[in-house]
Design a protein around this motif. Structure first.
Motif, PDB file in Angstrom:
ATOM      1  N   PHE A  48       8.226   0.989   1.328  1.00 19.49           N
ATOM      2  CA  PHE A  48       7.751  -0.375   1.548  1.00 19.49           C
ATOM      3  C   PHE A  48       6.484  -0.422   2.411  1.00 19.49           C
ATOM      4  CE2 PHE A  48       8.058  -4.575   3.672  1.00 19.49           C
ATOM      5  CZ  PHE A  48       7.861  -5.351   2.552  1.00 19.49           C
ATOM      6  N   PRO A  49       6.434   0.252   3.567  1.00 23.04           N
ATOM      7  CA  PRO A  49       5.180   0.229   4.332  1.00 23.04           C
ATOM      8  C   PRO A  49       4.020   0.879   3.589  1.00 23.04           C
ATOM      9  CG  PRO A  49       6.948   1.071   5.698  1.00 23.04           C
ATOM     10  CD  PRO A  49       7.487   0.942   4.311  1.00 23.04           C
ATOM     11  N   LEU A  50       4.302   1.925   2.811  1.00 24.21           N
ATOM     12  CA  LEU A  50       3.236   2.577   2.056  1.00 24.21           C
ATOM     13  C   LEU A  50       2.633   1.635   1.022  1.00 24.21           C
ATOM     14  CD1 LEU A  50       1.688   5.227   1.362  1.00 24.21           C
ATOM     15  CD2 LEU A  50       3.455   5.607  -0.356  1.00 24.21           C
ATOM     16  N   LEU A  51       3.478   0.977   0.254  1.00 23.24           N
ATOM     17  CA  LEU A  51       2.980   0.072  -0.777  1.00 23.24           C
ATOM     18  C   LEU A  51       2.266  -1.140  -0.191  1.00 23.24           C
ATOM     19  CD1 LEU A  51       5.973   0.219  -3.268  1.00 23.24           C
ATOM     20  CD2 LEU A  51       3.747   1.319  -3.491  1.00 23.24           C
ATOM     21  N   VAL A  52       2.801  -1.701   0.882  1.00 23.03           N
ATOM     22  CA  VAL A  52       2.146  -2.847   1.515  1.00 23.03           C
ATOM     23  C   VAL A  52       0.819  -2.427   2.137  1.00 23.03           C
ATOM     24  CG1 VAL A  52       2.355  -4.540   3.369  1.00 23.03           C
ATOM     25  CG2 VAL A  52       4.284  -4.113   1.870  1.00 23.03           C
ATOM     26  N   GLY A  53       0.786  -1.273   2.779  1.00 26.15           N
ATOM     27  CA  GLY A  53      -0.459  -0.783   3.374  1.00 26.15           C
ATOM     28  C   GLY A  53      -1.523  -0.526   2.324  1.00 26.15           C
ATOM     29  N   LEU A  54      -1.140   0.090   1.221  1.00 27.20           N
ATOM     30  CA  LEU A  54      -2.101   0.322   0.142  1.00 27.20           C
ATOM     31  C   LEU A  54      -2.582  -0.991  -0.463  1.00 27.20           C
ATOM     32  CD1 LEU A  54      -0.579   3.412  -1.684  1.00 27.20           C
ATOM     33  CD2 LEU A  54      -2.583   3.328  -0.198  1.00 27.20           C
ATOM     34  N   GLY A  55      -1.700  -1.968  -0.520  1.00 27.74           N
ATOM     35  CA  GLY A  55      -2.098  -3.283  -1.017  1.00 27.74           C
ATOM     36  C   GLY A  55      -3.111  -3.951  -0.108  1.00 27.74           C
ATOM     37  N   LEU A  56      -2.892  -3.873   1.191  1.00 24.31           N
ATOM     38  CA  LEU A  56      -3.843  -4.459   2.131  1.00 24.31           C
ATOM     39  C   LEU A  56      -5.194  -3.757   2.080  1.00 24.31           C
ATOM     40  CD1 LEU A  56      -1.552  -5.027   5.253  1.00 24.31           C
ATOM     41  CD2 LEU A  56      -2.474  -6.747   3.709  1.00 24.31           C
ATOM     42  N   ASP A  79      -4.222  -4.743  -7.242  1.00 20.19           N
ATOM     43  CA  ASP A  79      -3.517  -5.199  -6.050  1.00 20.19           C
ATOM     44  C   ASP A  79      -2.420  -6.198  -6.424  1.00 20.19           C
ATOM     45  OD1 ASP A  79      -3.143  -5.358  -3.203  1.00 20.19           O
ATOM     46  OD2 ASP A  79      -4.115  -7.326  -3.296  1.00 20.19           O
ATOM     47  N   GLY A  80      -2.712  -7.089  -7.348  1.00 16.87           N
ATOM     48  CA  GLY A  80      -1.693  -8.037  -7.811  1.00 16.87           C
ATOM     49  C   GLY A  80      -0.527  -7.324  -8.475  1.00 16.87           C
ATOM     50  N   ALA A  81      -0.834  -6.313  -9.284  1.00 19.08           N
ATOM     51  CA  ALA A  81       0.237  -5.532  -9.920  1.00 19.08           C
ATOM     52  C   ALA A  81       1.067  -4.793  -8.875  1.00 19.08           C
ATOM     53  CB  ALA A  81      -0.361  -4.553 -10.923  1.00 19.08           C
ATOM     54  N   LEU A  82       0.411  -4.308  -7.839  1.00 17.84           N
ATOM     55  CA  LEU A  82       1.132  -3.619  -6.763  1.00 17.84           C
ATOM     56  C   LEU A  82       2.072  -4.573  -6.037  1.00 17.84           C
ATOM     57  CD1 LEU A  82       1.464  -1.013  -5.108  1.00 17.84           C
ATOM     58  CD2 LEU A  82      -0.355  -1.860  -3.637  1.00 17.84           C
ATOM     59  N   TRP A  83       1.622  -5.800  -5.784  1.00 14.98           N
ATOM     60  CA  TRP A  83       2.479  -6.765  -5.099  1.00 14.98           C
ATOM     61  C   TRP A  83       3.666  -7.172  -5.965  1.00 14.98           C
ATOM     62  CZ3 TRP A  83       2.646  -6.902  -0.217  1.00 14.98           C
ATOM     63  CH2 TRP A  83       1.505  -6.683   0.539  1.00 14.98           C
ATOM     64  N   VAL A  84       3.462  -7.286  -7.283  1.00 15.13           N
ATOM     65  CA  VAL A  84       4.590  -7.579  -8.178  1.00 15.13           C
ATOM     66  C   VAL A  84       5.595  -6.426  -8.139  1.00 15.13           C
ATOM     67  CG1 VAL A  84       5.227  -7.907 -10.600  1.00 15.13           C
ATOM     68  CG2 VAL A  84       3.300  -9.158  -9.645  1.00 15.13           C
TER      69      VAL A  84
END
Length: 105
Positions: A48-56, A79-84
């Motif tokens: 979760f922190p990895l995906l959110v950090g990469l999204g930011l 980024d939108g696909a990552l958040w989904v």
């Protein structure tokens, strides 16, 4: 001032990526000591922190580096696909945890 705020979002994304790496390191040391890995918290500690950090990071860096508009749009789409993906993984993990804690009849 606005540029500083954008770079602070990138710094927060980098810190989340580092927290994710620390969570993975922590889990490996626990397994080496003989404890069983906590599969329910693995997503929250490592992924979760990895995906959110990469999204930011991916949301702000292209525009801060003055990339051409098509590249910024491609990164925004990714980024939108990552958040989904993050939303789906959070819902799956929450469902799995709630199902494990419910009493069985």
């Amino acid at each position: 001032m606005l540029r500083f705020m954008d770079w602070s979002v990138v710094a927060m994304g980098c810190s989340l990526v580092l927290i994710s790496l620390g969570g993975q390191w922590w889990e490996r040391t626990r397994v080496r000591k003989g404890k069983s890995p906590d599969q329910d918290m693995r997503f929250y500690r490592a992924w979760f922190p990895l995906l959110v950090g990469l999204g930011l990071i991916s949301a702000k860096v292209p525009s801060l580096l003055l990339a051409p508009h098509p590249i910024v749009m491609i990164m925004d789409t990714l980024d939108g696909a990552l958040w989904v993906t993050v939303l789906i993984l959070v819902l799956r993990a929450g469902h799995r945890v709630s199902r494990a804690r419910s009493p069985r009849t």
